[in-house]
Design an enzyme around this catalytic site. Structure first.
Site, PDB file in Angstrom:
ATOM      1  N   CYS A  78     119.485  14.893 -14.158  1.00  0.00           N
ATOM      2  CA  CYS A  78     118.289  15.119 -14.960  1.00  0.00           C
ATOM      3  C   CYS A  78     118.010  16.601 -15.079  1.00  0.00           C
ATOM      4  CB  CYS A  78     117.117  14.396 -14.334  1.00  0.00           C
ATOM      5  SG  CYS A  78     116.905  14.813 -12.605  1.00  0.00           S
ATOM      6  N   LYS A 118     114.646  -0.854  -5.474  1.00  0.00           N
ATOM      7  CA  LYS A 118     115.523  -1.513  -6.458  1.00  0.00           C
ATOM      8  C   LYS A 118     116.510  -0.455  -6.928  1.00  0.00           C
ATOM      9  CE  LYS A 118     116.571  -2.489 -10.282  1.00  0.00           C
ATOM     10  NZ  LYS A 118     117.939  -2.192 -10.789  1.00  0.00           N
ATOM     11  N   GLU A 133     118.282  14.747 -24.668  1.00  0.00           N
ATOM     12  CA  GLU A 133     119.056  14.717 -23.424  1.00  0.00           C
ATOM     13  C   GLU A 133     120.330  13.903 -23.660  1.00  0.00           C
ATOM     14  OE1 GLU A 133     117.759  12.192 -20.096  1.00  0.00           O
ATOM     15  OE2 GLU A 133     118.016  13.954 -18.832  1.00  0.00           O
ATOM     16  N   GLU A 166     109.816  10.312 -12.622  1.00  0.00           N
ATOM     17  CA  GLU A 166     110.779  11.409 -12.757  1.00  0.00           C
ATOM     18  C   GLU A 166     111.725  11.021 -13.883  1.00  0.00           C
ATOM     19  OE1 GLU A 166     110.441  14.071 -11.195  1.00  0.00           O
ATOM     20  OE2 GLU A 166     109.537  13.681  -9.245  1.00  0.00           O
TER      21      GLU A 166
HETATM   22  P1  NAD Z   1     117.248   3.629 -16.644  1.00  0.00           P
HETATM   23  O1  NAD Z   1     115.860   3.953 -16.982  1.00  0.00           O
HETATM   24  O2  NAD Z   1     118.018   2.770 -17.556  1.00  0.00           O
HETATM   25  O3  NAD Z   1     117.350   2.909 -15.223  1.00  0.00           O
HETATM   26  C1  NAD Z   1     116.739   3.439 -14.083  1.00  0.00           C
HETATM   27  C2  NAD Z   1     116.358   2.304 -13.153  1.00  0.00           C
HETATM   28  O4  NAD Z   1     115.379   1.491 -13.802  1.00  0.00           O
HETATM   29  C3  NAD Z   1     117.504   1.356 -12.794  1.00  0.00           C
HETATM   30  O5  NAD Z   1     117.360   0.937 -11.444  1.00  0.00           O
HETATM   31  C4  NAD Z   1     117.286   0.187 -13.726  1.00  0.00           C
HETATM   32  O6  NAD Z   1     117.795  -1.023 -13.218  1.00  0.00           O
HETATM   33  C5  NAD Z   1     115.773   0.131 -13.780  1.00  0.00           C
HETATM   34  N1  NAD Z   1     115.234  -0.544 -14.973  1.00  0.00           N
HETATM   35  C6  NAD Z   1     115.816  -0.720 -16.188  1.00  0.00           C
HETATM   36  N2  NAD Z   1     114.992  -1.418 -17.004  1.00  0.00           N
HETATM   37  C7  NAD Z   1     113.866  -1.673 -16.298  1.00  0.00           C
HETATM   38  C8  NAD Z   1     112.642  -2.322 -16.614  1.00  0.00           C
HETATM   39  N3  NAD Z   1     112.419  -2.867 -17.804  1.00  0.00           N
HETATM   40  N4  NAD Z   1     111.685  -2.355 -15.663  1.00  0.00           N
HETATM   41  C9  NAD Z   1     111.876  -1.782 -14.450  1.00  0.00           C
HETATM   42  N5  NAD Z   1     113.024  -1.178 -14.090  1.00  0.00           N
HETATM   43  C10 NAD Z   1     114.007  -1.112 -15.013  1.00  0.00           C
HETATM   44  O7  NAD Z   1     117.920   5.039 -16.426  1.00  0.00           O
HETATM   45  P2  NAD Z   1     119.441   5.369 -16.124  1.00  0.00           P
HETATM   46  O8  NAD Z   1     120.184   5.208 -17.401  1.00  0.00           O
HETATM   47  O9  NAD Z   1     119.888   4.629 -14.928  1.00  0.00           O
HETATM   48  O10 NAD Z   1     119.319   6.906 -15.710  1.00  0.00           O
HETATM   49  C11 NAD Z   1     119.401   7.924 -16.641  1.00  0.00           C
HETATM   50  C12 NAD Z   1     118.058   8.563 -16.885  1.00  0.00           C
HETATM   51  O11 NAD Z   1     117.399   8.898 -15.668  1.00  0.00           O
HETATM   52  C13 NAD Z   1     118.164   9.879 -17.626  1.00  0.00           C
HETATM   53  O12 NAD Z   1     117.220   9.925 -18.657  1.00  0.00           O
HETATM   54  C14 NAD Z   1     117.837  10.922 -16.573  1.00  0.00           C
HETATM   55  O13 NAD Z   1     117.349  12.136 -17.039  1.00  0.00           O
HETATM   56  C15 NAD Z   1     116.883  10.224 -15.715  1.00  0.00           C
HETATM   57  N6  NAD Z   1     116.849  10.819 -14.375  1.00  0.00           N
HETATM   58  C16 NAD Z   1     115.759  11.558 -14.011  1.00  0.00           C
HETATM   59  C17 NAD Z   1     115.717  12.159 -12.770  1.00  0.00           C
HETATM   60  C18 NAD Z   1     114.532  12.989 -12.325  1.00  0.00           C
HETATM   61  O14 NAD Z   1     114.385  13.202 -11.141  1.00  0.00           O
HETATM   62  N7  NAD Z   1     113.686  13.462 -13.219  1.00  0.00           N
HETATM   63  C19 NAD Z   1     116.779  11.984 -11.890  1.00  0.00           C
HETATM   64  C20 NAD Z   1     117.866  11.225 -12.302  1.00  0.00           C
HETATM   65  C21 NAD Z   1     117.877  10.631 -13.551  1.00  0.00           C
END
Ligand code: NAD
Length: 477
Positions: A280, A171, A379, A246
């Site tokens: 991240c 997804k 963050e 992650e």
């Molecule tokens: P997000 O959590 O909003 O979304 C991530 C994914 O989860 C998307 O595909 C989204 O559609 C999905 N999602 C959203 N709500 C959901 C739910 N209720 N159930 C299941 N899936 C759902 O994050 P974002 O805003 O897209 O990304 C930013 C965040 O990601 C930051 O906090 C960043 O640090 C983190 N990040 C971490 C890493 C790592 O490897 N540690 C890498 C990249 C980003």
């Protein structure tokens, strides 16, 4: 209008709903993707299960590895096209998008070559018994990824899953699904059997939530925010499904008074402005020993002031951030820090001809930032760097470990003993010494401690996460 990829077929959402795809560079919608939900997730999980029971599940490890290798070659053969798609979808500079596509290929190359090098064991046991430990796929693996590095994230989580013989349901983030959809087509043409990889596009709270909660999955890997990571883990727990998370970071650059400044400064600036800080592993805290604080931070400020922001085609240091919500969030951190009287030491420049409708923010260096300020602890996920002074080694370690996160850290000193001591004392999944590797290194096991998550991706350890063992005990007399 794009379609989803399920069981080797292209499909619209059952109810025909779509989501507009908006360019962060100018705010214009230029494409539509299907808004899939529980129905499409059901189909994708069933298609993955059928693949495990079909030709994909019957392939040997060597043949799986060869297919992954062919996918790597095919991605490189489509590098220009995939980089164009990725740059338009994310707004990132074209050369950054190109690098992301090379990393995507590298994941498939690395895990393709590793597929038949994961071996079981034999275990000495009671006389008259033969014990072998098999390493087996988990089954149907679910992968939910964010929008900051869509192509790299796909490679990072899907390539090891396929190498181990799982069948995957991905997804992608609703803002950035285009490179994954084109990838599916390229991978299929390169020989990936139907159902081995299924892509359901849609909103997180609909398709993402349905996937994490689906009783037919055997594993879920989630990369994204802490809030959603907690929901995904709760959903997985209801079926006792293994989960790799992650999440976020607030990674420190720890700079001692004997730093090689000429080497450190450009790397430190890049580690926060690359991908507009939406990494991240961004080095978002600059911790500098007090004796050199002002001098060193002024060198960082000089370099920071040269950072330029523009469209993908301008190909500068930094692009826009992903969407209006992200723009508001980053701008709020900047405005609140200014309002609190935290000094701005340098700002990058947004090019005059970058479209006003795009989601641009000015890279900003603040300092000295109070230890209890939001900028020092939370963050931002934007190109905002917080400089803080520390007194000595013990203070540096206390400060470095003083947030909820523990993803990356870097230590900068010419003192070899101090490098080792500090690196061992810092709580983080990766520590770089006199270098910084935000996002790099397919070979390097990666993941968080504390609130940055758990489980490991990348490197050979990812193959352990994406497999399970079976112990066979035979009595032979
Ligand atoms: P997000 O959590 O909003 O979304 C991530 C994914 O989860 C998307 O595909 C989204 O559609 C999905 N999602 C959203 N709500 C959901 C739910 N209720 N159930 C299941 N899936 C759902 O994050 P974002 O805003 O897209 O990304 C930013 C965040 O990601 C930051 O906090 C960043 O640090 C983190 N990040 C971490 C890493 C790592 O490897 N540690 C890498 C990249 C980003």
């Amino acid at each position: 209008m794009k379609q989803m990829f399920i069981g080797g077929r292209w499909l619209a959402a059952q109810d025909g709903r779509t989501i507009p795809v908006v360019s962060p560079a100018d705010g214009e919608a230029f494409e539509q993707i299907p808004r899939g939900g529980a129905h499409e997730v059901d189909r994708a999980v069933a298609a993955a299960r059928a693949a495990l029971d079909g030709p994909w599940g019957r392939l040997g490890a060597t043949e799986r590895g060869r297919i992954l290798g062919r996918i790597a070659d095919a991605v490189l053969a489509h590098e220009d096209e995939l980089a164009r798609i990725e740059a338009q979808d994310t707004g990132k500079p074209t050369s950054t998008a190109r690098n992301d596509i090379r990393v995507l290929a590298r994941y498939f190359e690395f895990y393709g070559a590793a597929a038949d090098k994961v071996h079981g064991q034999t275990i000495p046991f009671l006389p008259g018994h033969q014990v072998s430990l098999l390493r087996e796929p988990l089954g149907v693996t679910a992968h939910i990824i964010p929008w900051n590095y869509p192509a790299q994230m796909l490679g990072r989580t899907v390539a090891p899953a396929l190498a181990m013989g799982n069948a995957a349901v991905l997804k992608p983030a609703e803002d950035t699904s285009l490179s994954a959809l084109r990838f599916a087509e390229i991978a299929t043409a390169a020989g990936l059997p139907e159902g081995a990889l299924n892509i359901v596009t849609g909103l997180g709270e609909e398709a993402g939530a349905a996937l994490a909660a689906h009783p037919g999955i055997d594993f879920v890997s989630f990369t994204g925010s802490n809030e959603v990571g907690t929901l995904v883990q709760q959903a997985a727990a209801r079926h006792a499904v293994k989960c790799v998370l992650e999440l976020g970071g607030k990674s420190p650059q720890i700079v001692f008074d004997d730093v090689d400044a000429a080497r450190a400064v450009p790397i430190i600036v890049r580690a926060i402005v690359q991908n507009a800080g939406q990494t991240c592993t961004a080095g978002s805290r600059l911790l500098v020993q007090r004796s050199i604080h002002d001098r060193f931070v002024s060198l960082v400020a000089e370099a920071f002031a040269r950072v330029r922001v523009g469209t993908p085609a301008m190909d500068l240091d930094c692009g826009p951030v992903m969407n209006p919500a992200q723009q508001r969030r980053v701008q709020r951190y900047i405005d609140e820090a200014r309002a609190a009287g935290i000094p701005v030491l340098a700002e990058g420049r947004i090019e005059a001809d970058a479209p006003r409708t795009g989601f641009y923010v000015k890279p900003t260096l603040f300092g000295p930032v109070p230890r209890d300020a939001a900028l020092a602890r939370e963050e931002v996920f934007g190109p905002v760097l917080a400089a803080l002074p520390f007194d000595d080694e013990a203070d540096a370690i206390r400060l470095a470990n003083g947030t909820d996160y523990g993803l990356l850290a870097a230590v900068w000193t010419e003192n070899a003993g101090r490098l080792q001591r500090v690196a061992k004392a810092v709580r983080a999944g990766q520590v770089f010494m006199n270098c910084y590797g935000a996002g790099g290194g397919v070979e390097l096991p990666f993941g968080g401690t504390k609130r940055s998550g758990h489980g490991r991706e990348k490197g050979l350890l990812a193959l352990e996460e994406l497999s399970t063992t079976k112990t066979l005990v035979q009595f032979h007399g």
